[in-house]
Enzyme design. Structure first.
Site, PDB file in Angstrom:
ATOM      1  N   SER A   8      50.454  93.619 -51.266  1.00 10.47           N
ATOM      2  CA  SER A   8      51.057  93.030 -50.067  1.00 10.47           C
ATOM      3  C   SER A   8      52.160  93.937 -49.556  1.00 10.47           C
ATOM      4  O   SER A   8      53.188  94.124 -50.223  1.00 10.47           O
ATOM      5  CB  SER A   8      51.641  91.659 -50.393  1.00 10.47           C
ATOM      6  OG  SER A   8      52.493  91.272 -49.323  1.00 10.47           O
ATOM      7  N   HIS A  33      46.933  94.057 -48.130  1.00 16.73           N
ATOM      8  CA  HIS A  33      47.229  92.677 -47.730  1.00 16.73           C
ATOM      9  C   HIS A  33      48.386  92.677 -46.724  1.00 16.73           C
ATOM     10  O   HIS A  33      49.462  93.220 -46.999  1.00 16.73           O
ATOM     11  CB  HIS A  33      47.596  91.864 -48.972  1.00 16.73           C
ATOM     12  CG  HIS A  33      47.757  90.399 -48.731  1.00 16.73           C
ATOM     13  ND1 HIS A  33      46.690  89.534 -48.649  1.00 16.73           N
ATOM     14  CD2 HIS A  33      48.862  89.637 -48.557  1.00 16.73           C
ATOM     15  CE1 HIS A  33      47.133  88.295 -48.450  1.00 16.73           C
ATOM     16  NE2 HIS A  33      48.449  88.337 -48.382  1.00 16.73           N
ATOM     17  N   ASP A  35      50.784  90.295 -44.419  1.00 20.33           N
ATOM     18  CA  ASP A  35      51.282  88.932 -44.242  1.00 20.33           C
ATOM     19  C   ASP A  35      51.888  88.753 -42.864  1.00 20.33           C
ATOM     20  O   ASP A  35      52.921  89.334 -42.552  1.00 20.33           O
ATOM     21  CB  ASP A  35      52.342  88.631 -45.315  1.00 20.33           C
ATOM     22  CG  ASP A  35      51.723  88.452 -46.691  1.00 20.33           C
ATOM     23  OD1 ASP A  35      50.839  87.595 -46.825  1.00 20.33           O
ATOM     24  OD2 ASP A  35      52.113  89.190 -47.622  1.00 20.33           O
ATOM     25  N   MET A  37      53.610  86.227 -40.249  1.00 26.56           N
ATOM     26  CA  MET A  37      54.355  84.952 -40.233  1.00 26.56           C
ATOM     27  C   MET A  37      55.004  84.767 -38.861  1.00 26.56           C
ATOM     28  O   MET A  37      55.473  85.734 -38.264  1.00 26.56           O
ATOM     29  CB  MET A  37      55.441  84.979 -41.310  1.00 26.56           C
ATOM     30  CG  MET A  37      54.908  85.308 -42.699  1.00 26.56           C
ATOM     31  SD  MET A  37      56.173  85.080 -43.948  1.00 26.56           S
ATOM     32  CE  MET A  37      55.360  85.843 -45.364  1.00 26.56           C
ATOM     33  N   HIS A  66      46.496  88.012 -43.656  1.00 28.98           N
ATOM     34  CA  HIS A  66      46.786  86.622 -44.019  1.00 28.98           C
ATOM     35  C   HIS A  66      47.682  86.024 -42.940  1.00 28.98           C
ATOM     36  O   HIS A  66      48.857  86.352 -42.853  1.00 28.98           O
ATOM     37  CB  HIS A  66      47.487  86.654 -45.401  1.00 28.98           C
ATOM     38  CG  HIS A  66      47.966  85.331 -45.897  1.00 28.98           C
ATOM     39  ND1 HIS A  66      48.813  85.227 -46.989  1.00 28.98           N
ATOM     40  CD2 HIS A  66      47.725  84.057 -45.486  1.00 28.98           C
ATOM     41  CE1 HIS A  66      49.070  83.936 -47.233  1.00 28.98           C
ATOM     42  NE2 HIS A  66      48.428  83.215 -46.324  1.00 28.98           N
ATOM     43  N   MET A  68      49.869  83.353 -41.412  1.00 26.54           N
ATOM     44  CA  MET A  68      50.676  82.157 -41.679  1.00 26.54           C
ATOM     45  C   MET A  68      51.319  81.782 -40.354  1.00 26.54           C
ATOM     46  O   MET A  68      52.528  81.921 -40.146  1.00 26.54           O
ATOM     47  CB  MET A  68      51.729  82.469 -42.760  1.00 26.54           C
ATOM     48  CG  MET A  68      51.116  82.555 -44.152  1.00 26.54           C
ATOM     49  SD  MET A  68      52.153  83.447 -45.324  1.00 26.54           S
ATOM     50  CE  MET A  68      51.578  85.115 -44.985  1.00 26.54           C
ATOM     51  N   MET A 137      47.047  79.982 -52.769  1.00 30.12           N
ATOM     52  CA  MET A 137      48.474  80.329 -52.759  1.00 30.12           C
ATOM     53  C   MET A 137      49.123  79.780 -54.028  1.00 30.12           C
ATOM     54  O   MET A 137      49.067  78.580 -54.294  1.00 30.12           O
ATOM     55  CB  MET A 137      49.177  79.716 -51.539  1.00 30.12           C
ATOM     56  CG  MET A 137      48.829  80.320 -50.196  1.00 30.12           C
ATOM     57  SD  MET A 137      49.117  82.094 -50.054  1.00 30.12           S
ATOM     58  CE  MET A 137      50.874  82.210 -50.394  1.00 30.12           C
ATOM     59  N   ASP A 175      47.365  84.622 -54.505  1.00 34.01           N
ATOM     60  CA  ASP A 175      48.505  85.267 -53.841  1.00 34.01           C
ATOM     61  C   ASP A 175      49.797  84.519 -54.163  1.00 34.01           C
ATOM     62  O   ASP A 175      49.919  83.332 -53.850  1.00 34.01           O
ATOM     63  CB  ASP A 175      48.240  85.248 -52.324  1.00 34.01           C
ATOM     64  CG  ASP A 175      49.323  85.885 -51.475  1.00 34.01           C
ATOM     65  OD1 ASP A 175      50.250  86.505 -52.027  1.00 34.01           O
ATOM     66  OD2 ASP A 175      49.229  85.764 -50.228  1.00 34.01           O
TER      67      ASP A 175
HETATM   68  C1  DX5 Z   1      53.872  84.974 -49.369  1.00 39.30           C
HETATM   69  C2  DX5 Z   1      52.846  86.017 -49.093  1.00 39.30           C
HETATM   70  C3  DX5 Z   1      52.529  86.908 -50.227  1.00 39.30           C
HETATM   71  C4  DX5 Z   1      53.690  87.707 -50.770  1.00 39.30           C
HETATM   72  C5  DX5 Z   1      53.412  87.943 -52.225  1.00 39.30           C
HETATM   73  O1  DX5 Z   1      53.907  84.075 -48.312  1.00 39.30           O
HETATM   74  O2  DX5 Z   1      51.620  85.409 -48.694  1.00 39.30           O
HETATM   75  O3  DX5 Z   1      51.425  87.759 -49.915  1.00 39.30           O
HETATM   76  O4  DX5 Z   1      53.880  88.938 -50.135  1.00 39.30           O
HETATM   77  O5  DX5 Z   1      54.518  88.543 -52.806  1.00 39.30           O
HETATM   78  P1  DX5 Z   1      54.738  88.542 -54.386  1.00 39.30           P
HETATM   79  O6  DX5 Z   1      53.562  89.230 -55.002  1.00 39.30           O
HETATM   80  O7  DX5 Z   1      56.009  89.281 -54.535  1.00 39.30           O
HETATM   81  O8  DX5 Z   1      54.820  87.094 -54.805  1.00 39.30           O
HETATM   82 ZN    ZN Z   2      49.844  86.721 -48.407  1.00 46.60          ZN
END
Ligand code: DX5
Ligand code: ZN
Length: 212
Positions: A8, A33, A35, A37, A66, A68, A137, A175
């Site tokens: 990620s 990956h 993320d 948001m 991903h 969110m 998750m 994840d």
């Molecule tokens: C959280 C994200 C993850 C995050 C994981 O909302 O979806 O992908 O980056 O980070 P670690 O591996 O540090 O928990």
């Molecule tokens: Zn993620």
């Protein structure tokens, strides 16, 4: 099948994303990956379509995006045009997740479904035939570096038995809080997302630990 690792980039150096993506690729990662948001679905803002488009130009690996965000139906086309290979939406984020998943496939990307820790796994089971990926998750979405939630492991087993009994092709990804110890607990998953674990140490070492 050997495990895939999808680092990620939320935990990468944002001023050097090209370098970071190439470094994890050289270190044996399988996907990148990303993320996304929106500050509404989750209490954090990260990156959007232009960054995905820029990553696509330099990434030797598929982009595992991903979302969110609320109302993902408004943005899936833009994220696919930008180069998302896998595009995962949250089941809680839209009124008609099945329609959004079908749209993602029509637009040429691989659809994924995911759920928050408090959402029952039963909510995603009917959607699995529409998906190439189901993401479990194991932290509350929003931030990297949180602790793994052990009570989510049962969802992975439930998904594994549903996928085998119905002979589906969906990969299971996990994840949140993934490290050397927690990855072992998720041995029924196919793909490990890891942010702080990979970017916090020697990349090749971290990725090879997760692949075992
Ligand atoms: C959280 C994200 C993850 C995050 C994981 O909302 O979806 O992908 O980056 O980070 P670690 O591996 O540090 O928990
Ligand atoms: Zn993620």
């Amino acid at each position: 099948m050997s495990k895939k690792v999808s680092p990620s980039i939320l935990s990468a150096d944002f001023a050097n994303l090209e370098k970071e993506v190439k470094a994890v690729a050289a270190a044996g990662a399988d996907w990148i990956h990303v993320d996304v948001m929106d500050g509404h679905f989750v209490p954090n803002l990260t990156i959007g379509v232009p960054v995905v488009a820029s990553l696509k130009k330099v990434s030797p690996l598929p982009l595992d995006v991903h979302l969110m965000i609320e109302e993902p139906e408004k943005y899936v086309e833009a994220f696919i045009k930008a180069g998302s290979d896998y595009l995962t939406i949250h089941v809680e984020s839209t009124r008609d997740p099945a329609a959004v998943l079908k749209r993602i496939r029509e637009l040429g990307a691989k659809p994924g479904i995911t759920l928050r820790p408090r959402t029952p796994v039963e909510d995603v089971l009917p959607l699995l035939p529409l998906c190439d990926l189901v993401l479990v998750m194991t932290v509350e979405p929003g931030f990297g570096g949180q602790s793994f939630m052990h009570d989510q492991i049962a969802k992975i087993s439930k998904l594994r038995s549903e996928i085998s009994s119905k002979k589906l092709k969906c990969l299971i990804e996990v994840d949140g809080g993934i490290n050397a110890e927690t990855a072992k607990l998720c041995h029924e998953a196919d793909v490990f997302v890891a942010g702080s674990f990979v970017f916090g140490r020697n990349y090749a070492e971290a990725i090879s630990i997760l692949k075992k």
